[in-house]
Design a protein around this motif. Structure first.
Motif, PDB file in Angstrom:
ATOM      1  N   THR A   5       0.684  -1.183  -0.050  1.00 47.63           N
ATOM      2  CA  THR A   5       0.030  -0.068  -0.059  1.00 47.63           C
ATOM      3  C   THR A   5       0.991   1.286   0.063  1.00 47.63           C
ATOM      4  O   THR A   5       0.538   2.171  -0.913  1.00 47.63           O
ATOM      5  CB  THR A   5      -0.843   0.158   1.294  1.00 47.63           C
ATOM      6  N   SER A  52      -3.387   1.091  -9.411  1.00 46.73           N
ATOM      7  CA  SER A  52      -2.231   0.339 -10.183  1.00 46.73           C
ATOM      8  C   SER A  52      -0.904   1.189 -10.694  1.00 46.73           C
ATOM      9  O   SER A  52      -1.354   2.410 -11.138  1.00 46.73           O
ATOM     10  CB  SER A  52      -2.686  -0.691 -11.325  1.00 46.73           C
ATOM     11  N   LEU A  64      -3.453  -3.052  -6.364  1.00 47.61           N
ATOM     12  CA  LEU A  64      -3.704  -3.115  -4.940  1.00 47.61           C
ATOM     13  C   LEU A  64      -5.529  -2.777  -4.989  1.00 47.61           C
ATOM     14  O   LEU A  64      -5.766  -1.924  -5.546  1.00 47.61           O
ATOM     15  CB  LEU A  64      -3.183  -2.231  -3.726  1.00 47.61           C
ATOM     16  N   LYS A  93      -7.514  -6.418   1.888  1.00 50.43           N
ATOM     17  CA  LYS A  93      -7.029  -6.191   0.625  1.00 50.43           C
ATOM     18  C   LYS A  93      -6.599  -7.396  -0.229  1.00 50.43           C
ATOM     19  O   LYS A  93      -6.437  -8.535   0.256  1.00 50.43           O
ATOM     20  CB  LYS A  93      -5.684  -5.346   0.833  1.00 50.43           C
ATOM     21  N   SER A  95      -3.805  -8.114  -3.855  1.00 50.82           N
ATOM     22  CA  SER A  95      -2.811  -7.296  -4.508  1.00 50.82           C
ATOM     23  C   SER A  95      -2.117  -8.285  -5.519  1.00 50.82           C
ATOM     24  O   SER A  95      -2.241  -9.524  -5.419  1.00 50.82           O
ATOM     25  CB  SER A  95      -1.797  -6.794  -3.534  1.00 50.82           C
TER      26      SER A  95
END
Length: 181
Positions: A5, A52, A64, A93, A95
């Motif tokens: 992040t 992104s 993410l 999250k 990713s």
């Protein structure tokens, strides 16, 4: 996950790049959606808050997304998705970090590419290798991909009572529009 992040937020500003600005691209409010072809009912959702970054020079890419940002037509489905299947309090999250190969910034038209890297979902990380396309459109890059993920691969459990309603795999669609940094 916290480091990814921070990387996505600080990358455009904090890291000195050895390439020109035209080779670094950022996508915000891009889209990841999924579709599940269930026996009893189809399930689909869209997340249009995905960020992104893509370096066209070396092909490095990362994105993410927040799981809670997936939107469903049926709001009860959204609640069940977040609470019963994805456990978003524990795994908020998802990713991807990897490399895109087959892209040439100086070429015109739609280019067939591959993204290879690590997809993290539901706290589980797997190497994936997925096809896609990139097209230069008015100094922007349009990246698109469709691929299948198996829920069991990411420890996403389907309760026995609804196993017929939910497919064991879902089709994921990625649709990013990158702008130069």
């Amino acid at each position: 996950m916290k480091s990814l992040t921070k990387l996505l937020l600080l990358l455009p500003v904090a890291i000195p790049w050895q390439v020109t600005a035209q080779q670094r691209y950022f996508a915000e409010k891009s889209v990841v959606s999924f579709f599940s072809d269930g026996v009893v009912e189809d399930i689909s959702a869209t997340n249009s808050k995905v960020t992104s970054i893509f370096d066209a020079h070396d092909g490095e890419v990362a994105y993410l997304l927040s799981i809670k940002d997936f939107q469903f037509v049926n709001k009860l489905m959204q609640v069940h998705f977040n609470e019963k299947y994805m456990d978003t309090e524990k795994f908020p999250k998802s990713s991807f970090q990897g490399q895109i190969t087959g892209f040439n910034l100086s070429s015109t038209g739609k280019q067939q590419v591959k993204a290879k890297g690590k997809l993290t979902l539901h706290g589980v990380t797997h190497d994936i290798d997925v096809p896609g396309t990139i097209e230069v459109v008015d100094n922007r890059l349009a990246l698109k991909s469709k691929f299948i993920i198996k829920l069991a691969d990411y420890d996403i459990k389907i309760p026995q009572i609804v196993w017929q309603n939910i497919a064991q795999q879902v089709e994921v669609t990625v649709d990013f529009m990158y702008r130069p940094l």
